[in-house]
Design an enzyme around this catalytic site. Structure first.
Site, PDB file in Angstrom:
ATOM      1  N   ASP A 213      72.389 -11.089 -22.033  1.00  0.00           N
ATOM      2  CA  ASP A 213      71.950  -9.414 -22.324  1.00  0.00           C
ATOM      3  C   ASP A 213      71.165  -9.409 -20.452  1.00  0.00           C
ATOM      4  O   ASP A 213      72.452  -9.678 -19.732  1.00  0.00           O
ATOM      5  CB  ASP A 213      70.527  -9.732 -23.053  1.00  0.00           C
ATOM      6  CG  ASP A 213      69.746  -8.016 -22.800  1.00  0.00           C
ATOM      7  OD1 ASP A 213      70.944  -6.885 -23.895  1.00  0.00           O
ATOM      8  OD2 ASP A 213      69.392  -7.732 -22.097  1.00  0.00           O
ATOM      9  N   TYR A 352      66.395  -0.903 -16.055  1.00  0.00           N
ATOM     10  CA  TYR A 352      67.237  -0.753 -16.209  1.00  0.00           C
ATOM     11  C   TYR A 352      67.766   0.869 -15.075  1.00  0.00           C
ATOM     12  O   TYR A 352      68.012   0.895 -14.458  1.00  0.00           O
ATOM     13  CB  TYR A 352      67.190  -0.051 -16.942  1.00  0.00           C
ATOM     14  CG  TYR A 352      67.667  -0.754 -18.876  1.00  0.00           C
ATOM     15  CD1 TYR A 352      68.712  -0.291 -19.476  1.00  0.00           C
ATOM     16  CD2 TYR A 352      66.842  -0.787 -19.397  1.00  0.00           C
ATOM     17  CE1 TYR A 352      68.916  -1.367 -20.204  1.00  0.00           C
ATOM     18  CE2 TYR A 352      66.751  -1.899 -20.534  1.00  0.00           C
ATOM     19  CZ  TYR A 352      68.439  -1.913 -20.930  1.00  0.00           C
ATOM     20  OH  TYR A 352      69.045  -2.484 -22.199  1.00  0.00           O
ATOM     21  N   HIS A 408      73.191 -10.775 -30.745  1.00  0.00           N
ATOM     22  CA  HIS A 408      72.643  -9.885 -29.544  1.00  0.00           C
ATOM     23  C   HIS A 408      71.770 -11.218 -29.190  1.00  0.00           C
ATOM     24  O   HIS A 408      71.294 -11.644 -28.480  1.00  0.00           O
ATOM     25  CB  HIS A 408      72.777  -8.984 -29.832  1.00  0.00           C
ATOM     26  CG  HIS A 408      71.951  -8.506 -28.143  1.00  0.00           C
ATOM     27  ND1 HIS A 408      72.982  -8.580 -27.000  1.00  0.00           N
ATOM     28  CD2 HIS A 408      70.597  -8.199 -27.613  1.00  0.00           C
ATOM     29  CE1 HIS A 408      72.146  -8.313 -25.905  1.00  0.00           C
ATOM     30  NE2 HIS A 408      70.915  -8.067 -26.097  1.00  0.00           N
TER      31      HIS A 408
END
Length: 431
Positions: A213, A352, A408
């Site tokens: 990630d 982000y 994930h």
């Protein structure tokens, strides 16, 4: 050349002393990080009234109507989140995780003006290979807790002394117990530089790095910076999508006819993610400060975090249907509770925004890494990188393995397989 661990007696003695010093830092009343290149020991402690308030808020949740479809296409299903809330309010015990965390040597150090929290567990084996492991969103240091003992004490976990690692697990800026940036600019490039500083400050002159990630982005950017001593990296969410594939995905067109079965599966996974799974990232890229609701509502926060990618969400939903596979109900709530107690819902989301405004390239775009790279492809990741794409993306691919199970949160879900991958992946750079 064998890896070099902390060799200075004075530095070794300093770290041993700080590890034994006990709890002097706690969230909310945390002592300041040591200035310069020093370390302050850290332990986890939250007042009981915060936990009482958390349970009160969960119990007082104002629920929406049930979804109008019989599947997951409208998001986290009401039945799933209500099962989570019931367990959180009545059966879940944060103190178990707090005790577990407090048993680990943890520190705070200031890097580039920001407090950085990290776990640092040294192996008893003399020639252990230092590794820095980076989590992502919606993860935390809790993702990696299950792999610490197998990596640092391999002889007690099916390995040999030659498999030993010294393990460093930092909290990303704005996440967990690290400081929250008060100005923009803490993008993955800056974090990568900070991680190199951390490893150098710990006295490591040879080390490897691992991530998935955001941890993959940080780790690959460390590799691009080619700092002295970084021998190789490992990723469980590789950035390998060829430019022509990325362009075709962006256009919404059909897949190229020439794709192999593994490439076609990766295409299908990516196409589904771009079409149905990017809502959280779009909001956090553009307007993270707007997410006040997940700071005020623990159930809102939990739902936001669960809806990361469809296969992880479906696995978590099965867990709350009493069909655990890899994770337990408490595992999931340990991670969400850490976000809640540290009040990092928005500060973590800003990564982000920082990445969008200080861009470092597409998330899955090959970056042109020149140092050795190892790839573990877990089938239920956002996409399982095909070997053909990995070979194109990483000219010095030293390990590739396509696993049968895992998604994930690979280290968290499948710690035995993940540990085996790291042992195998870095074996050649220990020589």
């Amino acid at each position: 050349m064998p890896p070099i661990s902390l060799s200075s007696p004075t530095r070794r003695e300093l770290l041993a002393a700080t590890a034994a010093a006990g709890a002097i830092g706690m969230l909310g009343t945390r002592s300041a990080a040591a200035k310069g290149d020093g370390f302050n020991p850290f332990s986890v402690s939250f007042p009981e009234e915060q936990l009482v308030d958390l349970r009160r808020r969960v119990a007082a949740t104002r629920w929406p109507d049930q979804e109008t479809v019989a599947d997951d296409t409208q998001g986290v299903r009401l039945s799933t989140i209500q099962k989570l809330a019931k367990h959180w309010a009545t059966d879940y015990d944060w103190q178990k995780m707090q005790v577990r965390l407090s048993a680990l040597p943890q520190f705070i150090t200031e890097i580039d003006g920001l407090d950085i929290h990290f776990i640092h567990v040294r192996s008893k084996h003399q020639n252990a290979l230092p590794v820095i492991i980076t989590h992502g969103w919606p993860g935390s240091i809790i993702e990696q807790l299950k792999i610490i003992e197998p990596l640092t004490d391999p002889t007690a976990h099916g390995g040999s002394e030659a498999d030993a690692f010294d393990v460093v697990i930092p909290s990303l800026p704005g996440y967990g117990f690290s400081g929250k940036p008060t100005a923009p600019g803490w993008n993955p490039v800056r974090i990568a530089r900070a991680w190199v500083t951390l490893m150098q400050r710990l006295g490591y002159t040879k080390f490897v790095a691992q991530g998935g990630d955001w941890g993959n982005a940080v780790t690959e950017l460390m590799a691009l910076q080619e700092p002295p001593g970084l021998l190789a990296i490992h990723t469980n969410m590789a950035a390998t999508v060829p430019a022509d594939i990325a362009k075709a995905l962006a256009s919404g067109g059909p897949p190229p006819a020439s794709l192999s079965p593994d490439e076609k599966r990766a295409w299908d996974q990516l196409a589904d993610f771009y079409k149905n799974g990017l809502g959280y990232a779009i909001e956090m890229n553009n307007r993270p400060q707007t997410l006040y609701g997940i700071v005020d509502s623990p159930v809102g926060l939990a739902a936001w975090m669960l809806d990361h990618d469809i296969r992880s969400y479906q696995m978590i939903a099965r867990v709350f249907d009493d069909k655990p596979e890899g994770l337990t109900k408490d595992d999931i709530l340990d991670n969400v509770t850490l976000y809640w107690l540290t009040n990092t819902a928005i500060s973590s989301a800003r990564l982000y925004w920082d990445n969008a405004h200080f861009p470092t390239g597409g998330f899955f775009d090959p970056r042109g890494i020149k140092i050795p790279v190892a790839v573990s492809a877990f089938p239920d990741e956002i996409y399982a990188a095909p070997k053909s794409w990995a070979e194109q993306a990483y000219p010095k691919l030293i390990h590739y393995n396509k696993l049968d199970k895992g998604g994930h949160f690979a280290a968290w879900e499948q710690p035995a397989a993940f540990t085996a991958e790291l042992r195998t992946a870095f074996r050649s750079v220990r020589q």
